[in-house]
Design a protein around this motif. Structure first.
Motif, short mmCIF file in Angstrom:
data_model
loop_
_atom_site.label_atom_id
_atom_site.label_comp_id
_atom_site.label_asym_id
_atom_site.label_seq_id
_atom_site.Cartn_x
_atom_site.Cartn_y
_atom_site.Cartn_z
N ARG A 1 87.93 115.95 64.36
CA ARG A 1 87.55 116.08 62.94
C ARG A 1 86.08 116.48 62.80
O ARG A 1 85.73 117.29 61.95
CB ARG A 1 87.85 114.78 62.19
N MET A 2 85.24 115.90 63.65
CA MET A 2 83.80 116.27 63.59
C MET A 2 83.63 117.76 63.91
O MET A 2 82.94 118.48 63.18
CB MET A 2 82.98 115.41 64.56
N THR B 1 85.81 120.14 63.66
CA THR B 1 86.48 120.99 62.69
C THR B 1 85.71 121.06 61.37
O THR B 1 85.51 122.13 60.79
CB THR B 1 87.91 120.46 62.42
N GLU B 2 85.26 119.88 60.90
CA GLU B 2 84.60 119.83 59.59
C GLU B 2 83.10 120.13 59.68
O GLU B 2 82.48 120.48 58.67
CB GLU B 2 84.84 118.45 58.96
N HIS B 3 82.53 119.99 60.88
CA HIS B 3 81.10 120.26 61.09
C HIS B 3 80.96 121.12 62.35
O HIS B 3 80.52 120.63 63.39
CB HIS B 3 80.32 118.96 61.23
N ASN C 1 73.62 113.84 62.74
CA ASN C 1 75.02 113.82 63.19
C ASN C 1 75.55 112.41 63.49
O ASN C 1 76.76 112.22 63.55
CB ASN C 1 75.19 114.71 64.42
N VAL D 1 77.25 111.45 60.44
CA VAL D 1 78.46 112.26 60.31
C VAL D 1 79.60 111.63 61.10
O VAL D 1 80.70 111.40 60.57
CB VAL D 1 78.20 113.71 60.80
N ILE E 1 83.10 109.58 59.78
CA ILE E 1 84.45 109.98 60.17
C ILE E 1 85.23 108.78 60.73
O ILE E 1 86.41 108.60 60.42
CB ILE E 1 84.41 111.16 61.17
N GLN F 1 86.23 106.78 57.75
CA GLN F 1 87.29 107.51 57.03
C GLN F 1 88.65 107.30 57.72
O GLN F 1 89.66 107.02 57.06
CB GLN F 1 86.92 108.99 57.09
#
Ligand code: HEM
Length: 146
Positions: free
Chosen positions: A31-32, A34-36, A106, A109, A113, A116
């Motif tokens: 997810r990290m 992909t989104e960042h 980060n 970040v 996640i 989340q």
């Protein structure tokens, strides 16, 4: 510092996600990345970073997801002992600051996640019980840059 009740509820929350450390650690990293996508630049030596499907299968990412979760688990076992907690988080911070040269923004970040994922899988109470731990981790990782 953490009260006895905070330690207990943080550990309970963490156990839920740590049971599947490799899968959940991998999900956090995918997810990290992909989104960042800028965070992928630190892992240019990893192969198979082109799609989420590829990343989920990558032994390198799976291994790294497990390592990150193991490090957090070590911290979670020492929430009631700030000397031991700092003994884990401070050297890790130094390594990310001086050797890996990770932009410290980060850390928030990746921690967001994790929170989340906890909320999605286990609900808002689980997330709430772990927020103070992620704050503490971020604060001390950031301190290595001072
Ligand atoms: C390596 C934990 C955040 C990039 C590591 C290692 C651990 C770790 C345990 C292995 C250290 C060693 O080999 O001695 C953590 C924890 C984090 C975190 C607990 C936050 C909660 C980040 C972030 C990034 C990052 C946000 C970049 C966006 C890296 C890189 C390596 C590394 C590039 C080396 C990977 C390799 O070459 O195998 N991290 N990390 N880390 N970390 Fe982190």
């Amino acid at each position: 510092s953490f009260s006895e009740a905070e330690v207990q509820s943080a550990r309970g929350a963490w156990e839920k996600i740590y049971v599947d450390a490799e899968d959940n650690g991998t999900a956090v990293l995918v997810r990290m990345f992909t989104e960042h996508p800028d965070t992928k630049s630190y892992f240019s030596h990893f192969k198979g970073m082109d799609s989420a499907e590829e990343m989920k299968q990558s032994d390198q990412i799976r291994g790294h997801g497990k390592r990150v979760f193991t490090a957090i688990n070590d911290m979670v076992q020492h929430l009631d002992n700030s000397e031991a907690f700092l003994g884990i988080v401070n050297p890790l911070g130094k390594k990310h600051a001086t050797q890996l040269k990770i932009d410290p923004k980060n850390f928030r970040v990746i921690c967001d996640i994790i929170l989340q994922l906890m909320e999605e899988k286990f609900g808002g109470d689980c997330k709430a019980s772990f927020e103070k731990v992620t704050n503490e981790i971020c604060t001390h990782l950031n301190n290595a840059y001072k």
